[in-house]
Design an enzyme around this catalytic site. Structure first.
Site, short mmCIF file in Angstrom:
data_model
loop_
_atom_site.label_atom_id
_atom_site.label_comp_id
_atom_site.label_asym_id
_atom_site.label_seq_id
_atom_site.Cartn_x
_atom_site.Cartn_y
_atom_site.Cartn_z
N ASP A 53 -2.72 -0.60 -1.72
CA ASP A 53 -1.93 0.95 -1.69
C ASP A 53 -2.12 1.31 -3.38
O ASP A 53 -1.48 2.10 -3.95
CB ASP A 53 -0.52 0.52 -1.68
CG ASP A 53 0.15 1.96 -0.80
OD1 ASP A 53 -0.68 2.62 0.31
OD2 ASP A 53 1.22 1.15 0.21
N GLN A 63 5.27 -0.36 4.60
CA GLN A 63 5.15 1.17 4.56
C GLN A 63 6.48 1.90 3.29
O GLN A 63 7.08 1.24 4.00
CB GLN A 63 5.39 1.88 5.50
CG GLN A 63 5.27 3.16 6.27
CD GLN A 63 4.15 4.70 5.62
OE1 GLN A 63 2.93 3.62 5.23
NE2 GLN A 63 4.10 6.18 5.20
N LYS A 121 -2.82 4.35 10.58
CA LYS A 121 -3.45 3.71 9.58
C LYS A 121 -4.33 2.67 10.74
O LYS A 121 -4.82 1.88 10.63
CB LYS A 121 -2.24 2.93 8.76
CG LYS A 121 -2.11 3.92 7.36
CD LYS A 121 -1.28 3.69 6.81
CE LYS A 121 -0.36 5.00 5.37
NZ LYS A 121 0.32 3.72 4.72
N1 GUN Z 1 5.37 6.56 2.45
C1 GUN Z 1 4.37 7.79 1.37
N2 GUN Z 1 2.56 8.02 1.75
C2 GUN Z 1 2.87 6.05 1.12
C3 GUN Z 1 1.66 5.55 0.88
O1 GUN Z 1 0.83 5.65 0.39
N3 GUN Z 1 1.35 3.94 1.46
C4 GUN Z 1 2.47 3.42 1.77
N4 GUN Z 1 2.74 2.28 1.71
N5 GUN Z 1 4.11 4.27 1.87
C5 GUN Z 1 3.63 5.66 1.60
#
Ligand code: GUN
Length: 297
Positions: A121, A98, A54
């Site tokens: 998110d 995350q 990311k």
């Molecule tokens: N863990 C797995 N998928 C995601 C996501 O789309 N966002 C976040 N913050 N954590 C994740």
């Protein structure tokens, strides 16, 4: 004849090129560089990899990215303090914590602490509620938003179609159903959501003109569960043992690709399907957050 391949990689490249232009215009027009903060708690290898990807994708686009890495024994209060600092930081337009978080931290509490205007998110209850009621400005969760882009940009607008979503998770199935129901481009579908207690799953999936699978079970959807001519989007990413590969495993989706590609009109592959779209939509949400902040002062 084989199906049309809906390449998330190609569509992600197209969107990233558009976003790069928007980032450049923002910088020139208002002197604002979008800023994304990612917060990683602990040393989960998959999470480390995703957060790294990311940040790299953000930097490639000209977005300022800041990674905050905290030890696994970070307390809930400490994490809430970090989020509060990022909420107040004018250089940060998007915050991503995350998931999953360590067991001693209440995930819901942390997600609610992120300011809704920085919740790239789309997991804050305000954004969830605005999406559910199709009202006001909101951030849509990245994976479902990516699926909608894949459908519309590949010429398969869901409007008026019967779309079957398999999976009811908060990250994919539920928000995807809400996006498909919106009175907006990429919406206006007739939506059925299936889950682990759906009786005779195959009879429901066979009724889909567009079938979207996010159940997390390797290669569960076989050709006999898909109507001839259906459009199939596979959100699954599973590792299965494969001693014939150097790594000892291979990555596959929730759909038995080779078989289903023989009956579907179009299908997304794994890897190279929904995966690259998720990060792309995170970047899109970050640019949107920076633009909204700029226009609202
Ligand atoms: N863990 C797995 N998928 C995601 C996501 O789309 N966002 C976040 N913050 N954590 C994740």
């Amino acid at each position: 004849m084989g199906a049309q391949i809906i390449s998330g990689r190609d569509i992600a490249d197209e969107i990233r090129a558009e976003l790069k232009d928007r980032v450049a215009h923002l910088k020139e027009g208002s002197g604002v560089t979008p800023g994304l903060a990612t917060v990683l708690v602990g040393e989960n290898p998959a999470s480390q990899m995703y957060v790294g990807m990311k940040n790299k994708a953000a930097a490639d686009m000209g977005i300022n990215s800041r990674q905050i890495t905290l030890s696994v024994d970070t307390s809930e209060d400490e994490l809430l303090g970090v989020v509060s600092g990022l909420n107040a930081d004018p250089g940060i337009h998007g915050i991503l914590v995350q998931l999953p978080l360590p067991d001693h931290i209440d995930e819901g509490k942390v997600l609610e602490a992120i300011h809704p205007s920085k919740d790239v998110d789309g997991f804050h209850p305000i954004n969830v509620g605005r999406l559910a009621t199709d009202s006001g400005d909101f951030f849509a969760p990245c994976t479902p938003a990516g699926v909608i882009e894949m459908l519309t940009r590949s010429g398969h607008d869901p409007s008026g179609k019967h779309v079957v979503v398999v999976g009811r998770s908060n990250i994919v199935g539920r928000p995807l159903a809400a996006l498909l129901l919106r009175k907006a481009i990429g919406g206006n579908a007739t939506v059925t959501v299936c889950h682990s207690l759906t009786v005779d799953l195959g009879s429901v999936t066979r009724s889909a003109e567009i079938l979207i699978v996010a159940m997390g079970r390797p290669e569960m959807i076989t050709a006999e569960m898909v109507a001839p001519g259906a459009i199939v989007i596979d959100v699954g990413t599973n590792r299965v043992d494969d001693p014939s590969r150097d790594k000892g495993y291979r990555v596959c989706g929730d759909v038995l690709f080779d078989e289903v590609a023989e009956v579907a009109e179009a299908i997304s592959p794994v890897p190279g399907g929904v995966g690259p779209m998720t990060i792309t939509m995170l970047l899109a949400n970050t640019v949107k957050a920076a633009s909204l902040r700029t226009t609202s002062g």
